[in-house]
Design a protein around this motif. Structure first.
Motif, PDB file in Angstrom:
ATOM      1  N   SER A 117      77.384  59.937  49.596  1.00 35.66           N
ATOM      2  CA  SER A 117      77.911  60.950  50.482  1.00 35.66           C
ATOM      3  C   SER A 117      76.884  62.035  50.730  1.00 35.66           C
ATOM      4  CB  SER A 117      79.154  61.599  49.865  1.00 35.66           C
ATOM      5  OG  SER A 117      80.112  60.636  49.572  1.00 35.66           O
ATOM      6  N   THR A 118      77.044  62.745  51.806  1.00 31.82           N
ATOM      7  CA  THR A 118      76.226  63.913  52.086  1.00 31.82           C
ATOM      8  C   THR A 118      77.033  65.144  51.730  1.00 31.82           C
ATOM      9  OG1 THR A 118      77.016  64.060  54.347  1.00 31.82           O
ATOM     10  CG2 THR A 118      75.037  62.730  53.970  1.00 31.82           C
ATOM     11  N   PRO A 119      76.397  66.317  51.587  1.00 30.48           N
ATOM     12  CA  PRO A 119      77.134  67.518  51.195  1.00 30.48           C
ATOM     13  C   PRO A 119      78.270  67.865  52.148  1.00 30.48           C
ATOM     14  CG  PRO A 119      74.778  67.901  51.028  1.00 30.48           C
ATOM     15  CD  PRO A 119      74.968  66.552  51.677  1.00 30.48           C
ATOM     16  N   ALA A 120      78.153  67.499  53.411  1.00 30.63           N
ATOM     17  CA  ALA A 120      79.184  67.850  54.384  1.00 30.63           C
ATOM     18  C   ALA A 120      80.430  66.981  54.259  1.00 30.63           C
ATOM     19  CB  ALA A 120      78.614  67.729  55.796  1.00 30.63           C
ATOM     20  N   GLN A 121      80.316  65.840  53.611  1.00 31.46           N
ATOM     21  CA  GLN A 121      81.456  64.945  53.478  1.00 31.46           C
ATOM     22  C   GLN A 121      82.368  65.412  52.356  1.00 31.46           C
ATOM     23  OE1 GLN A 121      79.200  61.302  52.966  1.00 31.46           O
ATOM     24  NE2 GLN A 121      79.972  60.564  54.924  1.00 31.46           N
ATOM     25  N   ALA A 122      83.634  65.068  52.476  1.00 30.71           N
ATOM     26  CA  ALA A 122      84.609  65.417  51.442  1.00 30.71           C
ATOM     27  C   ALA A 122      84.308  64.639  50.171  1.00 30.71           C
ATOM     28  CB  ALA A 122      86.012  65.095  51.936  1.00 30.71           C
ATOM     29  N   ASP A 144      78.401  66.758  31.549  1.00 35.87           N
ATOM     30  CA  ASP A 144      78.191  67.905  32.428  1.00 35.87           C
ATOM     31  C   ASP A 144      76.773  68.396  32.190  1.00 35.87           C
ATOM     32  OD1 ASP A 144      78.143  70.236  33.883  1.00 35.87           O
ATOM     33  OD2 ASP A 144      80.038  71.005  33.094  1.00 35.87           O
ATOM     34  N   ALA A 145      75.877  68.029  33.096  1.00 31.77           N
ATOM     35  CA  ALA A 145      74.463  68.394  32.961  1.00 31.77           C
ATOM     36  C   ALA A 145      74.095  69.542  33.892  1.00 31.77           C
ATOM     37  CB  ALA A 145      73.590  67.172  33.241  1.00 31.77           C
ATOM     38  N   ARG A 146      75.099  70.263  34.378  1.00 28.02           N
ATOM     39  CA  ARG A 146      74.812  71.417  35.227  1.00 28.02           C
ATOM     40  C   ARG A 146      74.051  72.461  34.424  1.00 28.02           C
ATOM     41  NH1 ARG A 146      80.714  72.607  37.350  1.00 28.02           N
ATOM     42  NH2 ARG A 146      81.023  72.144  35.151  1.00 28.02           N
ATOM     43  N   GLY A 147      73.092  73.096  35.064  1.00 27.33           N
ATOM     44  CA  GLY A 147      72.291  74.113  34.396  1.00 27.33           C
ATOM     45  C   GLY A 147      71.061  73.546  33.703  1.00 27.33           C
ATOM     46  N   LEU A 148      70.994  72.235  33.567  1.00 25.94           N
ATOM     47  CA  LEU A 148      69.821  71.600  32.952  1.00 25.94           C
ATOM     48  C   LEU A 148      68.824  71.223  34.037  1.00 25.94           C
ATOM     49  CD1 LEU A 148      71.589  69.209  30.425  1.00 25.94           C
ATOM     50  CD2 LEU A 148      70.703  71.508  30.017  1.00 25.94           C
ATOM     51  N   LEU A 187      77.623  64.882  36.062  1.00 22.04           N
ATOM     52  CA  LEU A 187      77.576  65.964  37.033  1.00 22.04           C
ATOM     53  C   LEU A 187      76.310  66.762  36.761  1.00 22.04           C
ATOM     54  CD1 LEU A 187      78.698  67.787  39.244  1.00 22.04           C
ATOM     55  CD2 LEU A 187      80.137  68.879  37.502  1.00 22.04           C
ATOM     56  N   ALA A 188      75.448  66.886  37.777  1.00 19.42           N
ATOM     57  CA  ALA A 188      74.181  67.595  37.622  1.00 19.42           C
ATOM     58  C   ALA A 188      73.930  68.483  38.839  1.00 19.42           C
ATOM     59  CB  ALA A 188      73.035  66.599  37.456  1.00 19.42           C
ATOM     60  N   GLU A 189      73.079  69.486  38.653  1.00 19.40           N
ATOM     61  CA  GLU A 189      72.693  70.373  39.750  1.00 19.40           C
ATOM     62  C   GLU A 189      71.221  70.234  40.118  1.00 19.40           C
ATOM     63  OE1 GLU A 189      75.525  74.237  39.059  1.00 19.40           O
ATOM     64  OE2 GLU A 189      73.804  74.005  37.739  1.00 19.40           O
ATOM     65  N   ASP A 190      70.406  69.777  39.207  1.00 17.33           N
ATOM     66  CA  ASP A 190      68.977  69.665  39.449  1.00 17.33           C
ATOM     67  C   ASP A 190      68.708  68.592  40.506  1.00 17.33           C
ATOM     68  OD1 ASP A 190      66.178  70.393  38.428  1.00 17.33           O
ATOM     69  OD2 ASP A 190      66.183  68.199  38.363  1.00 17.33           O
ATOM     70  N   THR A 198      79.305  70.980  45.018  1.00 18.05           N
ATOM     71  CA  THR A 198      79.352  71.298  43.588  1.00 18.05           C
ATOM     72  C   THR A 198      78.236  70.633  42.796  1.00 18.05           C
ATOM     73  OG1 THR A 198      80.913  69.505  43.168  1.00 18.05           O
ATOM     74  CG2 THR A 198      81.839  71.686  43.605  1.00 18.05           C
ATOM     75  N   GLY A 199      77.412  69.830  43.443  1.00 17.88           N
ATOM     76  CA  GLY A 199      76.283  69.211  42.747  1.00 17.88           C
ATOM     77  C   GLY A 199      76.163  67.734  43.038  1.00 17.88           C
ATOM     78  N   TYR A 200      75.499  67.050  42.130  1.00 21.51           N
ATOM     79  CA  TYR A 200      75.250  65.614  42.240  1.00 21.51           C
ATOM     80  C   TYR A 200      76.172  64.911  41.247  1.00 21.51           C
ATOM     81  CZ  TYR A 200      71.158  67.530  44.481  1.00 21.51           C
ATOM     82  OH  TYR A 200      70.332  68.240  45.316  1.00 21.51           O
ATOM     83  N   HIS A 201      76.888  63.912  41.738  1.00 30.49           N
ATOM     84  CA  HIS A 201      77.881  63.208  40.936  1.00 30.49           C
ATOM     85  C   HIS A 201      77.491  61.735  40.847  1.00 30.49           C
ATOM     86  CE1 HIS A 201      80.645  66.664  41.575  1.00 30.49           C
ATOM     87  NE2 HIS A 201      79.977  66.733  42.724  1.00 30.49           N
ATOM     88  N   PHE A 202      77.531  61.196  39.635  1.00 39.04           N
ATOM     89  CA  PHE A 202      77.171  59.799  39.413  1.00 39.04           C
ATOM     90  C   PHE A 202      78.214  59.141  38.519  1.00 39.04           C
ATOM     91  CE2 PHE A 202      73.366  62.408  39.685  1.00 39.04           C
ATOM     92  CZ  PHE A 202      72.658  61.796  40.706  1.00 39.04           C
ATOM     93  N   TRP A 203      78.583  57.913  38.862  1.00 40.20           N
ATOM     94  CA  TRP A 203      79.471  57.104  38.031  1.00 40.20           C
ATOM     95  C   TRP A 203      78.701  55.839  37.663  1.00 40.20           C
ATOM     96  CZ3 TRP A 203      80.971  60.099  42.055  1.00 40.20           C
ATOM     97  CH2 TRP A 203      82.002  61.003  41.822  1.00 40.20           C
ATOM     98  N   ILE A 204      78.470  55.651  36.366  1.00 41.35           N
ATOM     99  CA  ILE A 204      77.626  54.552  35.884  1.00 41.35           C
ATOM    100  C   ILE A 204      78.420  53.702  34.908  1.00 41.35           C
ATOM    101  CG2 ILE A 204      75.477  53.971  34.691  1.00 41.35           C
ATOM    102  CD1 ILE A 204      74.598  56.928  35.354  1.00 41.35           C
TER     103      ILE A 204
END
Length: 97
Positions: free
Chosen positions: A3-8, A21-25, A50-53, A80-86
């Motif tokens: 998805s792109t940031p504009a998509q839901a 939760d890897a936000r802030g790293l 969930l990451a922000e970097d 809200t960031g980058y989301h991955f399901w592995i």
């Protein structure tokens, strides 16, 4: 599906067994923590990251692709960031030859 940031935000149709939760790293910590979490999971379990970097957006999918064992079920880039399901795969060392 990416998805792109504009998509839901997309709600995956699979259950999550562990959340990282890897936000802030910053790079390379989101990737290193993802690898560590996958080591702790059982084969078939799903890790949600969930990451922000911004490096995570390329690093995590590249790691999964090169691992030849795990599966990237979905990746999203949202406000809200980058989301991955592995999904954790079978270790290459435990496969019969």
């Amino acid at each position: 599906m990416q998805s792109t940031p504009a998509q839901a935000a997309f709600t995956p149709a699979f259950s999550v067994d562990h959340t990282l939760d890897a936000r802030g790293l910053v790079c390379p910590l989101p990737l290193l923590k993802t690898k560590h979490c996958l080591l702790q999971l059982e084969v078939g379990q799903v890790l949600y990251v969930l990451a922000e970097d911004t490096g995570a957006w390329t690093d995590i999918p590249a790691f999964v692709r090169h691992s030849q064992q795990h599966t990237l079920l979905d990746a999203q880039h949202t406000a809200t960031g980058y989301h991955f399901w592995i999904r954790k795969g079978e270790s290459l060392f435990s496969r019969s030859v």
